[in-house]
Design a protein around this motif. Structure first.
Motif, mmCIF file in Angstrom:
data_model
loop_
_atom_site.group_PDB
_atom_site.id
_atom_site.type_symbol
_atom_site.label_atom_id
_atom_site.label_comp_id
_atom_site.label_asym_id
_atom_site.label_seq_id
_atom_site.Cartn_x
_atom_site.Cartn_y
_atom_site.Cartn_z
ATOM 1 N N HIS A 65 0.890 -1.134 0.134
ATOM 2 C CA HIS A 65 -0.093 -0.102 -0.165
ATOM 3 C C HIS A 65 0.820 1.384 0.026
ATOM 4 O O HIS A 65 1.885 1.281 0.633
ATOM 5 N N PRO A 66 0.622 2.161 -0.864
ATOM 6 C CA PRO A 66 1.382 3.441 -0.754
ATOM 7 C C PRO A 66 1.722 4.089 0.635
ATOM 8 O O PRO A 66 2.857 4.829 0.864
ATOM 9 N N ASP A 67 0.451 4.049 1.362
ATOM 10 C CA ASP A 67 0.821 4.786 2.746
ATOM 11 C C ASP A 67 1.871 3.657 3.510
ATOM 12 O O ASP A 67 2.958 4.454 4.457
ATOM 13 N N ALA A 68 1.912 2.518 3.425
ATOM 14 C CA ALA A 68 2.812 1.583 3.967
ATOM 15 C C ALA A 68 4.509 2.024 3.419
ATOM 16 O O ALA A 68 5.346 1.946 4.234
ATOM 17 N N LYS A 69 4.359 2.166 1.963
ATOM 18 C CA LYS A 69 5.857 2.300 1.443
ATOM 19 C C LYS A 69 6.295 3.752 2.034
ATOM 20 O O LYS A 69 7.410 3.714 2.525
ATOM 21 N N ARG A 70 5.319 4.802 2.127
ATOM 22 C CA ARG A 70 5.797 6.001 2.483
ATOM 23 C C ARG A 70 6.280 5.856 3.963
ATOM 24 O O ARG A 70 7.323 6.614 4.299
ATOM 25 N N ALA A 71 5.569 5.161 4.689
ATOM 26 C CA ALA A 71 6.051 4.841 6.038
ATOM 27 C C ALA A 71 7.409 4.466 6.352
ATOM 28 O O ALA A 71 8.343 4.854 7.116
ATOM 29 N N HIS A 72 7.931 3.372 5.278
ATOM 30 C CA HIS A 72 9.087 2.802 5.306
ATOM 31 C C HIS A 72 10.175 3.907 5.131
ATOM 32 O O HIS A 72 11.184 4.046 5.684
#
Length: 214
Positions: A65-72
């Motif tokens: 998910h884009p939100d998860a990628k940004r969180a990383h």
């Protein structure tokens, strides 16, 4: 005579992927050059973090998910931007079953802000205002504010559980109310516990005799 075979030892559950990622980023930050590169992603969306891809793409996927990628990307940059005093403190990475089972007992950002108030790193009004503001915002607004906030915490020797922050940010837009509630509850539990401890250490006021009242 055949000796009885001992039962195989139960295999330990692997630590959470978020913990493995945090350990990986800490290892990357042992290199001054890599740490400087990761720091360039502070507060930026993934699309503007071109220099970070070589290090972080192996931990993401096209299905993430884009939100998860940004969180990383965001958490990697925050770890890289830690002040020297925080970098000198060895990271603690839970690696046993109890740590995985007690995930929700680990300190989230609300608990960290509570400790900051107890240690007089932040004023209560400042911490509570930050929490209430974030509880109304999307991650697009939260991410740019995290570098200054986390640096203030770390400068005050308030530790941050990066793995917990990573997972909370990854799910924030889809589960904001529940996560924000957990942050606020943790904050008030920490600050209330400190107040209760202060009350317990105060000397009791001697009871006034009824004879003196007459």
């Amino acid at each position: 005579m055949t000796l009885p075979t001992s039962a195989p030892a139960a295999a330990k559950k692997p630590i959470r992927p978020s913990d493995r990622f945090i350990a990986y980023v800490h290892d990357l930050c042992d290199s001054n050059g890599t740490r400087a590169t990761l720091r360039r992603g502070l507060g930026l969306p993934v699309e503007r973090c071109n220099y970070l891809h070589r290090y972080l793409v192996p931990w993401t996927s096209e299905q993430m998910h884009p939100d998860a990628k940004r969180a990383h990307y965001a958490v990697a940059a925050l770890i890289a931007a830690r002040p020297r005093t925080a970098r000198d403190t060895p990271p603690t990475t839970p690696a046993d079953d109890d740590a995985a089972a007690n995930w929700y007992a680990r300190p989230n950002l609300g608990a960290a802000l509570g400790r900051a108030v107890n240690q007089q790193v932040l004023k209560p009004a400042t911490a509570e205002s930050a929490l209430h503001l974030m509880s109304r915002q999307s991650t697009d607004a939260i991410h740019p504010s995290l570098p200054a906030l986390t640096r203030q915490l770390l400068n005050g020797n308030v530790a941050i559980d990066w793995a917990v922050l990573l997972e909370d940010l990854a799910r924030w837009n889809r589960d904001r109310d529940r996560i924000a509630t957990r942050w606020l509850e943790s904050y008030f539990r920490v600050t209330s516990a400190e107040q209760a401890a202060d009350d317990d250490t105060r000397p009791e006021t001697p009871a006034v005799n009824e004879e003196n009242d007459s």
